[in-house]
Design a protein around this motif. Structure first.
Motif, PDB file in Angstrom:
ATOM      1  N   ALA A 187       1.155   5.155  10.895  1.00 42.82           N
ATOM      2  CA  ALA A 187       2.311   5.292  10.000  1.00 42.82           C
ATOM      3  C   ALA A 187       2.760   3.926   9.497  1.00 42.82           C
ATOM      4  O   ALA A 187       3.103   3.762   8.317  1.00 42.82           O
ATOM      5  CB  ALA A 187       3.456   5.990  10.730  1.00 42.82           C
ATOM      6  N   ALA A 188       2.763   2.929  10.387  1.00 38.86           N
ATOM      7  CA  ALA A 188       3.152   1.567   9.992  1.00 38.86           C
ATOM      8  C   ALA A 188       2.169   1.018   8.966  1.00 38.86           C
ATOM      9  O   ALA A 188       2.568   0.356   7.998  1.00 38.86           O
ATOM     10  CB  ALA A 188       3.216   0.660  11.215  1.00 38.86           C
ATOM     11  N   HIS A 189       0.885   1.298   9.182  1.00 38.86           N
ATOM     12  CA  HIS A 189      -0.136   0.829   8.239  1.00 38.86           C
ATOM     13  C   HIS A 189       0.074   1.453   6.860  1.00 38.86           C
ATOM     14  O   HIS A 189       0.003   0.763   5.838  1.00 38.86           O
ATOM     15  CB  HIS A 189      -1.525   1.180   8.775  1.00 38.86           C
ATOM     16  N   ARG A 190       0.341   2.759   6.831  1.00 41.15           N
ATOM     17  CA  ARG A 190       0.582   3.426   5.546  1.00 41.15           C
ATOM     18  C   ARG A 190       1.813   2.868   4.857  1.00 41.15           C
ATOM     19  O   ARG A 190       1.830   2.690   3.632  1.00 41.15           O
ATOM     20  CB  ARG A 190       0.734   4.936   5.769  1.00 41.15           C
ATOM     21  N   HIS A 191       2.857   2.581   5.646  1.00 41.36           N
ATOM     22  CA  HIS A 191       4.087   2.032   5.076  1.00 41.36           C
ATOM     23  C   HIS A 191       3.827   0.656   4.467  1.00 41.36           C
ATOM     24  O   HIS A 191       4.280   0.368   3.351  1.00 41.36           O
ATOM     25  CB  HIS A 191       5.153   1.945   6.161  1.00 41.36           C
ATOM     26  N   GLU A 192       3.094  -0.196   5.174  1.00 43.29           N
ATOM     27  CA  GLU A 192       2.794  -1.531   4.666  1.00 43.29           C
ATOM     28  C   GLU A 192       1.940  -1.449   3.398  1.00 43.29           C
ATOM     29  O   GLU A 192       2.143  -2.214   2.446  1.00 43.29           O
ATOM     30  CB  GLU A 192       2.076  -2.348   5.739  1.00 43.29           C
ATOM     31  N   ALA A 193       0.979  -0.508   3.402  1.00 37.91           N
ATOM     32  CA  ALA A 193       0.128  -0.349   2.231  1.00 37.91           C
ATOM     33  C   ALA A 193       0.947   0.107   1.018  1.00 37.91           C
ATOM     34  O   ALA A 193       0.713  -0.338  -0.109  1.00 37.91           O
ATOM     35  CB  ALA A 193      -0.979   0.663   2.522  1.00 37.91           C
ATOM     36  N   GLN A 194       1.931   0.987   1.254  1.00 38.25           N
ATOM     37  CA  GLN A 194       2.778   1.460   0.164  1.00 38.25           C
ATOM     38  C   GLN A 194       3.657   0.335  -0.376  1.00 38.25           C
ATOM     39  O   GLN A 194       3.830   0.184  -1.590  1.00 38.25           O
ATOM     40  CB  GLN A 194       3.660   2.619   0.645  1.00 38.25           C
ATOM     41  N   LEU A 195       4.202  -0.488   0.542  1.00 47.00           N
ATOM     42  CA  LEU A 195       5.020  -1.626   0.114  1.00 47.00           C
ATOM     43  C   LEU A 195       4.200  -2.593  -0.727  1.00 47.00           C
ATOM     44  O   LEU A 195       4.676  -3.128  -1.743  1.00 47.00           O
ATOM     45  CB  LEU A 195       5.595  -2.349   1.330  1.00 47.00           C
ATOM     46  N   PHE A 196       2.951  -2.835  -0.313  1.00 51.41           N
ATOM     47  CA  PHE A 196       2.094  -3.735  -1.074  1.00 51.41           C
ATOM     48  C   PHE A 196       1.815  -3.167  -2.458  1.00 51.41           C
ATOM     49  O   PHE A 196       1.860  -3.885  -3.465  1.00 51.41           O
ATOM     50  CB  PHE A 196       0.788  -3.976  -0.323  1.00 51.41           C
ATOM     51  N   ALA A 197       1.535  -1.857  -2.510  1.00 54.47           N
ATOM     52  CA  ALA A 197       1.291  -1.230  -3.808  1.00 54.47           C
ATOM     53  C   ALA A 197       2.515  -1.355  -4.714  1.00 54.47           C
ATOM     54  O   ALA A 197       2.387  -1.662  -5.911  1.00 54.47           O
ATOM     55  CB  ALA A 197       0.921   0.249  -3.607  1.00 54.47           C
ATOM     56  N   GLU A 198       3.704  -1.144  -4.150  1.00 51.51           N
ATOM     57  CA  GLU A 198       4.931  -1.251  -4.946  1.00 51.51           C
ATOM     58  C   GLU A 198       5.123  -2.667  -5.474  1.00 51.51           C
ATOM     59  O   GLU A 198       5.653  -2.858  -6.573  1.00 51.51           O
ATOM     60  CB  GLU A 198       6.137  -0.839  -4.099  1.00 51.51           C
ATOM     61  N   SER A 199       4.686  -3.668  -4.694  1.00 46.79           N
ATOM     62  CA  SER A 199       4.838  -5.058  -5.146  1.00 46.79           C
ATOM     63  C   SER A 199       3.958  -5.350  -6.359  1.00 46.79           C
ATOM     64  O   SER A 199       4.187  -6.328  -7.069  1.00 46.79           O
ATOM     65  CB  SER A 199       4.496  -6.026  -4.009  1.00 46.79           C
ATOM     66  N   LEU A 200       2.956  -4.487  -6.589  1.00 48.34           N
ATOM     67  CA  LEU A 200       2.043  -4.680  -7.719  1.00 48.34           C
ATOM     68  C   LEU A 200       2.418  -3.846  -8.939  1.00 48.34           C
ATOM     69  O   LEU A 200       1.770  -3.941  -9.976  1.00 48.34           O
ATOM     70  CB  LEU A 200       0.613  -4.310  -7.297  1.00 48.34           C
ATOM     71  N   ARG A 201       3.460  -3.021  -8.807  1.00 50.96           N
ATOM     72  CA  ARG A 201       3.777  -2.063  -9.871  1.00 50.96           C
ATOM     73  C   ARG A 201       3.994  -2.762 -11.214  1.00 50.96           C
ATOM     74  O   ARG A 201       3.475  -2.311 -12.252  1.00 50.96           O
ATOM     75  CB  ARG A 201       5.006  -1.243  -9.502  1.00 50.96           C
ATOM     76  N   CYS A 202       4.758  -3.845 -11.229  1.00 46.56           N
ATOM     77  CA  CYS A 202       5.035  -4.531 -12.501  1.00 46.56           C
ATOM     78  C   CYS A 202       3.754  -5.059 -13.131  1.00 46.56           C
ATOM     79  O   CYS A 202       3.526  -4.920 -14.338  1.00 46.56           O
ATOM     80  CB  CYS A 202       6.028  -5.671 -12.278  1.00 46.56           C
ATOM     81  N   SER A 203       2.892  -5.671 -12.302  1.00 41.96           N
ATOM     82  CA  SER A 203       1.632  -6.210 -12.824  1.00 41.96           C
ATOM     83  C   SER A 203       0.759  -5.105 -13.384  1.00 41.96           C
ATOM     84  O   SER A 203       0.169  -5.240 -14.471  1.00 41.96           O
ATOM     85  CB  SER A 203       0.882  -6.960 -11.711  1.00 41.96           C
TER      86      SER A 203
END
Length: 220
Positions: free
Chosen positions: A150-166
């Motif tokens: 669950a922690a891994h999925r959460h971190e992966a989602q946060l990373f994806a969100e950090s790329l949304r603007c790009s």
């Protein structure tokens, strides 16, 4: 040469408490006072070291290029523990200095980055060994494994969100395939979560996390 200071804390809680920032700024101020070089900008990021898309760091690097300034950090690990990420910064045409190792040159910084990444790998290896030993003793790891997943999925989602603007900017600019998006991210110097280059498959995984589905076929 003029200096552009860059500081980073990992969490909003650290930002609110000032944990880490005060010590970083103090080290930077001492360095500037000792060298007599002016600080023309200070940029602070609230972001995990695992995240590569950092707007404040990008702004600091842009100011360095425009003013022919040096990027000054308090400690090397404030940038990242990823060797690939630091190596890419060192190749970006901006001089980087660490206040805790003032005599360091580019080669020294690269060597320190190697040691930092080695330390991170050792932590991972010790964690795996501890889990294996616990399993051998008969400890049930299912619940712990579920928490880690669950922690891994959460971190992966946060990373994806950090790329949304790009990603949105690249799509608006006419990128229509995962290959074109990968080329666009690589062209911007954005690294994957693991610190590497983008490929269609890695772009596809990010798109799924951002939109719930991949609007483009994965190209070879």
């Amino acid at each position: 040469m003029p200096l552009v200071a860059y500081t980073r804390v990992s969490t909003g809680k650290q930002q609110a408490s000032g944990l880490g920032l005060e010590a970083q700024q103090e080290a930077i101020d001492r360095y500037a006072e000792r060298t007599g070089e002016p600080i023309i900008g200070v940029f602070t990021e609230v972001e995990s070291g695992a995240v590569r898309d950092r707007p404040q760091l990008a702004a600091a690097l842009d100011l360095c290029r425009r003013k022919k300034a040096v990027l000054l950090i308090a400690r090397l690990d404030r940038l990242s523990r990823s060797l690939a990420f630091i190596a890419q910064l060192l190749e970006a045409g901006v001089d980087v200095r660490a206040a805790d190792v003032p005599e360091a040159n580019r080669l020294t910084l690269q060597l320190l980055a190697v040691f930092a990444e080695h330390e991170r790998q050792m932590i991972r290896d010790r964690t795996k060994a501890a889990l294996a030993a616990a399993k051998a003793r008969g400890v049930r790891l299912g619940a712990h494994g579920a928490v880690l997943a669950a922690a891994h999925r959460h971190e992966a989602q946060l990373f994806a969100e950090s790329l949304r603007c790009s990603v949105d900017e690249l799509l608006a600019g006419g990128r229509k395939t995962t290959r074109e998006l990968a080329d666009g991210l690589n062209g911007r110097g954005v690294l994957t979560r693991e610190g590497g280059r983008w490929h269609p498959a890695t772009v596809s995984r990010v798109l799924v996390r951002l939109t719930g589905s991949d609007p483009f076929p994965v190209e070879p």
